[in-house]
Design a protein around this motif. Structure first.
Motif, PDB file in Angstrom:
ATOM      1  N   UNK A 108       0.836  -1.207   0.000  1.00 57.06           N
ATOM      2  CA  UNK A 108       0.000   0.000   0.000  1.00 57.06           C
ATOM      3  C   UNK A 108       0.868   1.253   0.000  1.00 57.06           C
ATOM      4  N   UNK A 109       1.911   1.248   0.835  1.00 55.08           N
ATOM      5  CA  UNK A 109       2.812   2.397   0.914  1.00 55.08           C
ATOM      6  C   UNK A 109       3.552   2.573  -0.403  1.00 55.08           C
ATOM      7  N   UNK A 110       3.967   1.448  -1.022  1.00 52.12           N
ATOM      8  CA  UNK A 110       4.640   1.533  -2.323  1.00 52.12           C
ATOM      9  C   UNK A 110       3.732   2.183  -3.362  1.00 52.12           C
ATOM     10  N   UNK A 115       2.020   6.968  -6.564  1.00 48.07           N
ATOM     11  CA  UNK A 115       1.007   7.991  -6.843  1.00 48.07           C
ATOM     12  C   UNK A 115       1.545   9.380  -6.540  1.00 48.07           C
ATOM     13  N   UNK A 116       2.278   9.501  -5.417  1.00 55.50           N
ATOM     14  CA  UNK A 116       2.871  10.789  -5.047  1.00 55.50           C
ATOM     15  C   UNK A 116       3.874  11.237  -6.099  1.00 55.50           C
ATOM     16  N   UNK A 117       4.692  10.294  -6.594  1.00 56.96           N
ATOM     17  CA  UNK A 117       5.661  10.628  -7.648  1.00 56.96           C
ATOM     18  C   UNK A 117       4.947  11.145  -8.892  1.00 56.96           C
ATOM     19  N   UNK A 122       7.688  13.382 -10.265  1.00 54.72           N
ATOM     20  CA  UNK A 122       9.003  12.996  -9.757  1.00 54.72           C
ATOM     21  C   UNK A 122       9.612  11.860 -10.586  1.00 54.72           C
ATOM     22  N   UNK A 123      10.848  12.040 -11.014  1.00 52.74           N
ATOM     23  CA  UNK A 123      11.647  10.978 -11.629  1.00 52.74           C
ATOM     24  C   UNK A 123      13.049  11.059 -11.033  1.00 52.74           C
ATOM     25  N   UNK A 162       1.481  16.011   2.970  1.00 53.83           N
ATOM     26  CA  UNK A 162       2.681  15.861   2.149  1.00 53.83           C
ATOM     27  C   UNK A 162       2.637  16.871   1.005  1.00 53.83           C
ATOM     28  N   UNK A 163       3.830  17.273   0.504  1.00 57.94           N
ATOM     29  CA  UNK A 163       3.877  18.096  -0.693  1.00 57.94           C
ATOM     30  C   UNK A 163       5.051  17.689  -1.569  1.00 57.94           C
TER      31      UNK A 163
END
Length: 349
Positions: A108-110, A115-117, A122-123, A162-163
């Motif tokens: 779930x965290x992964x 999703x956050x990336x 984010x890359x 989070x941001x």
């Protein structure tokens, strides 16, 4: 003004842990540690090139272990890690079945990290860099979740989120975080804020025993709102790694939220300090009630200044603050165009 101080306590919730540097070991000490590790596990390599490659992997493993254990020492992890005989291998090279199977919550965290990336574009240049960034992101996430759990239980007056900076250390977050000063509101703005306060009251089932009590609570709520907005503006500009929000405790003072009161000796010292401040700036009040009200505002200002300066001493702020002659005024009462209630000292360029 009265709850303004509480919000400053979070400014470094994550950064106070992540900004602490790892112990600086000399190159000779690290090399000796590597040689000792090789002897312990009977390691030898067919060439200097292969040894250099394996040492690089060992160094990366060692760094991850040290960073993890530092977080564990600060209460952000529930276990510690240690370097073992696989420390010079990649994940692919570790014998199959020895890597721990991911638990459902880990999956779930992964997914949440992916999703956050995507949300923040984010890359990363390598799997090693992504692993490093994910470790920082996980620490930020843990701190945000712990804070919000306290907020749900009534121990905080705001929530956090989070941001796009949640995978950065405090040193990496772009600076430029000058205090944001909100100008006095005009009639239209004031009407919007009044409407926002009424909506907040309905949302949290708030009602007050008198117009005086409501005015008092609204004053505290306004100070909380101003601090949240100021913090989130810094977050948008890259000076914070999280955002903040209002909750059902936003109309309460720090003392009401935490239940803390000054000790007798401490209260005497603070009262003496207040009297000295009054004399210094020629302050007099028309009634004991007015003085009590002004002292409450002064106490909130004093605490805000004290906590900010503690962060400055620890290298988390680029300037210090001092109490001045506006310290007993609310934000709305400070003459237009002036910085509210504090003055800068020792500003570092």
């Amino acid at each position: 003004m009265k709850s303004l101080v509480l919000l400053l306590l979070v400014a470094v919730t994550v950064s106070s842990v992540l900004s602490k540097p790892l112990p600086e070991d000399s190159e000779a000490e690290v090399h000796k540690e590597f040689e000792t590790w090789k002897v312990k596990y009977g390691k030898s390599y067919p060439s200097t090139e292969e040894e250099a490659k394996r040492k690089e992997m060992w160094l990366a493993t060692r760094k991850r272990v040290m960073e993890h254990n530092m977080r564990a020492g600060n209460g952000l992890e529930s276990f510690t890690m240690a370097v073992n005989h696989f420390a010079d291998l990649t994940n692919e090279e570790v014998p199959r079945g020895l890597l721990p199977m991911p638990r459902p919550e880990e999956e779930e965290v992964d997914r949440e990290f992916e999703m956050w990336k995507t949300h923040n574009g984010k890359t990363y240049n390598s799997t090693e860099e992504e692993a490093k960034r994910k470790e920082i992101w996980l620490a930020t996430r843990a701190r945000v979740m712990e804070h919000n759990k306290r907020a749900e239980n009534g121990s905080e007056s705001f929530t956090m989120g989070m941001n796009s900076f949640s995978d950065m250390t405090s040193e990496e977050i772009p600076r430029g975080g000058l205090l944001v000063v909100f100008p006095s509101r005009d009639g239209g703005e004031e009407a919007e804020v009044d409407k926002e306060f009424e909506t907040w009251k309905v949302q949290h089932g708030k009602s007050y025993g008198s117009t005086e009590e409501e005015a008092k609570r609204k004053e505290i709520w306004l100070a909380t709102r101003a601090r949240v907005m100021e913090h989130n503006k810094r977050a948008e500009n890259g000076s914070e790694s999280f955002t903040m929000g209002m909750n059902h405790l936003s109309d309460q003072t720090t003392a009401e939220v935490t239940g803390r009161r000054l000790q007798d000796g401490e209260e005497t010292e603070v009262h003496k300090e207040f009297q000295t401040w009054k004399v210094k700036y020629g302050k007099t009040y028309p009634s004991p009630e007015e003085e009590a009200k002004r002292k409450e505002i002064w106490l909130a200002t004093r605490k805000m200044v004290t906590e900010h300066n503690k962060r400055a001493e620890n290298g988390l702020e680029s300037y210090t603050l001092a109490v001045n002659h506006f310290a007993d005024l609310t934000t709305q009462e400070v003459p237009r165009g002036l910085l509210p209630m504090v003055s800068y000292q020792h500003f570092k360029m």
